[in-house]
Scaffold this motif. Structure first.
Motif, PDB file in Angstrom:
ATOM      1  N   MET A 200      11.548 -14.338  16.813  1.00 27.71           N
ATOM      2  CA  MET A 200      11.598 -13.497  16.043  1.00 27.71           C
ATOM      3  C   MET A 200      11.695 -12.048  15.889  1.00 27.71           C
ATOM      4  O   MET A 200      11.794 -10.966  16.696  1.00 27.71           O
ATOM      5  CB  MET A 200      10.082 -14.179  15.700  1.00 27.71           C
ATOM      6  N   GLY A 201      12.587 -11.635  14.804  1.00 28.71           N
ATOM      7  CA  GLY A 201      11.601  -9.963  14.217  1.00 28.71           C
ATOM      8  C   GLY A 201      12.536  -9.590  12.903  1.00 28.71           C
ATOM      9  O   GLY A 201      13.504 -10.523  12.264  1.00 28.71           O
ATOM     10  N   ASP A 202      12.793  -8.369  13.019  1.00 31.87           N
ATOM     11  CA  ASP A 202      14.053  -7.824  12.445  1.00 31.87           C
ATOM     12  C   ASP A 202      15.136  -7.961  12.281  1.00 31.87           C
ATOM     13  O   ASP A 202      15.349  -6.942  13.679  1.00 31.87           O
ATOM     14  CB  ASP A 202      13.398  -6.490  11.501  1.00 31.87           C
ATOM     15  N   PHE A 203      16.122  -8.402  11.921  1.00 26.61           N
ATOM     16  CA  PHE A 203      17.570  -8.305  12.147  1.00 26.61           C
ATOM     17  C   PHE A 203      18.621  -7.371  11.635  1.00 26.61           C
ATOM     18  O   PHE A 203      19.518  -7.958  12.262  1.00 26.61           O
ATOM     19  CB  PHE A 203      18.069  -9.905  11.963  1.00 26.61           C
ATOM     20  N   ASN A 204      17.769  -7.289  11.170  1.00 27.61           N
ATOM     21  CA  ASN A 204      18.678  -6.023   9.776  1.00 27.61           C
ATOM     22  C   ASN A 204      19.823  -6.750   9.192  1.00 27.61           C
ATOM     23  O   ASN A 204      21.297  -6.084   9.115  1.00 27.61           O
ATOM     24  CB  ASN A 204      19.407  -4.670  10.763  1.00 27.61           C
ATOM     25  N   ASN A 205      19.879  -7.860   9.561  1.00 20.46           N
ATOM     26  CA  ASN A 205      21.476  -8.881   9.485  1.00 20.46           C
ATOM     27  C   ASN A 205      21.155 -10.627   8.432  1.00 20.46           C
ATOM     28  O   ASN A 205      20.651 -10.986   8.695  1.00 20.46           O
ATOM     29  CB  ASN A 205      22.525  -8.438  10.388  1.00 20.46           C
ATOM     30  N   PRO A 206      22.282 -10.594   7.816  1.00 18.63           N
ATOM     31  CA  PRO A 206      21.479 -12.078   7.447  1.00 18.63           C
ATOM     32  C   PRO A 206      22.221 -13.263   8.396  1.00 18.63           C
ATOM     33  O   PRO A 206      23.333 -12.171   8.789  1.00 18.63           O
ATOM     34  CB  PRO A 206      22.448 -12.480   6.167  1.00 18.63           C
ATOM     35  N   LEU A 207      21.632 -14.036   8.948  1.00 15.25           N
ATOM     36  CA  LEU A 207      22.189 -14.996   9.760  1.00 15.25           C
ATOM     37  C   LEU A 207      23.277 -15.732   9.191  1.00 15.25           C
ATOM     38  O   LEU A 207      24.565 -15.387  10.162  1.00 15.25           O
ATOM     39  CB  LEU A 207      21.265 -16.489  10.009  1.00 15.25           C
ATOM     40  N   GLN A 208      24.182 -15.698   8.122  1.00 15.12           N
ATOM     41  CA  GLN A 208      25.445 -16.611   7.842  1.00 15.12           C
ATOM     42  C   GLN A 208      26.203 -15.934   7.921  1.00 15.12           C
ATOM     43  O   GLN A 208      27.459 -16.373   7.850  1.00 15.12           O
ATOM     44  CB  GLN A 208      24.685 -16.394   6.356  1.00 15.12           C
TER      45      GLN A 208
END
Length: 335
Positions: free
Chosen positions: A209-217
């Motif tokens: 979990m967290g702030d990925f700073n990017n959409p997963l897609q």
């Protein structure tokens, strides 16, 4: 459980990034109150935090709300005695944390990826092994991947022509932005490889979990939810692959809701920038939380995107909250 970007969590009189960026006593109290109110209203059992500067203050705040277990593996950088940069991530839990570690970089793998031997995570990843009811040991990873901010800025000569300055800034924006993408994608890859190897050794359930700073897609982080082996028709091997794959909690929630309702669900954004919005904050889960998997224990029965402070804020309440939505999920034991 929840993932919560605290947005410059630093107690006064210290400053974040610049000497004049200091909360007043009133602003700090308002920020502390907003966090406590969220914890009391939603009561997640496990929380992954990002943008933590004041570690002791956060640990004390969450302890007052019943979180007796706390994990952190790094310290922010302090310059000029009171100016802080490089915030860290942390995890708070109402369940016992039996082990805490940072995630090391596999230097050999980094070199194979075309990186240098000195490559490291932009923010150290927390791995906390939590003892969950019914399930047992679960490795909880908290991340804050590299932001999209360009990795470097253009160095401009004041005597350069207007066109020359524009060209230099454009080059820095494109190249520096791609450098950040390489860092972010490489962090995700190295972390995923560590998680797979750890899972093979321990069999522990996994939560990322967290702030990925990017959409997963898009292609930068899409491999985090890889669910099958390409060009492989062996069903037994594909089935085994599911043990190591991560699932987006939103997808699991959607799938479970589809069994009981025809209602079309819409995922809320977790971050807004100008006129655009995106999902940057995620909770990913291993097969123990997927009702379609043989090793399932829990179902994702709720997904809450707390975003009122972003889309309909009240300054009196939300003035010092956070620039991200807080994402939380509810896990229900399967009968």
């Amino acid at each position: 459980m929840a993932t919560f970007n605290l947005f410059n969590y630093l107690a006064p009189p210290d400053a974040f990034y610049d000497f004049d960026r200091i909360y007043s006593a009133e602003q700090w109290q308002k920020k502390q109150r907003w966090i406590s109110t969220y914890l009391q209203a939603h009561q997640p059992d496990i929380i992954g935090f990002q943008e933590v500067f004041s570690i002791d203050s956060l640990q004390s705040l969450v302890a007052d709300s019943g979180y007796q277990h706390f994990a952190v593996v790094d310290q922010p950088t302090v310059i000029d005695d009171f100016i802080y940069r490089d915030p860290v991530v942390a995890l708070a839990s109402k369940f016992p944390i039996v082990a805490v570690s940072s995630v090391p970089v596999d230097t050999e793998l980094a070199i194979q990826l075309g990186l240098t031997a000195e490559f490291n995570f932009s923010r150290q990843v927390v791995r906390a092994t939590v003892k969950l009811p019914h399930l047992g040991l679960c490795d909880c990873y908290v991340v804050h991947f590299k932001s999209k901010r360009a990795a470097w800025q253009a160095e401009l000569d004041p005597l350069t022509s207007l066109e020359g300055r524009v060209i230099e800034q454009f080059k820095a924006q494109v190249a520096g932005g791609w450098a950040s993408s390489i860092q972010r994608g490489s962090e995700a890859t190295l972390l995923m490889m560590h998680m797979v190897e750890r899972r093979a050794k321990t069999g522990n359930a996994m939560i990322l979990m967290g702030d990925f700073n990017n959409p997963l897609q898009d292609g930068i982080l899409a491999h985090l939810t890889t669910s099958n082996l390409l060009f492989n028709n062996d069903q037994q091997q594909q089935q085994l692959m599911q043990f190591y794959a991560l699932r987006d909690a939103w997808d699991l929630y959607q799938s479970n809701q589809a069994l009981i309702s025809d209602q079309v669900l819409t995922r809320g954004a977790t971050h807004y920038f100008g006129q655009s919005s995106s999902v940057l904050d995620y909770i990913l889960l291993s097969s123990e939380f997927d009702t379609k998997a043989q090793s399932n224990f829990f179902a994702v029965t709720d997904y809450i995107n707390t975003d009122k402070h972003l889309i309909n804020p009240s300054f009196e309440i939300d003035g010092e909250s956070t620039d991200h939505a807080v994402v939380s999920i509810c896990l229900t034991l399967r009968q």
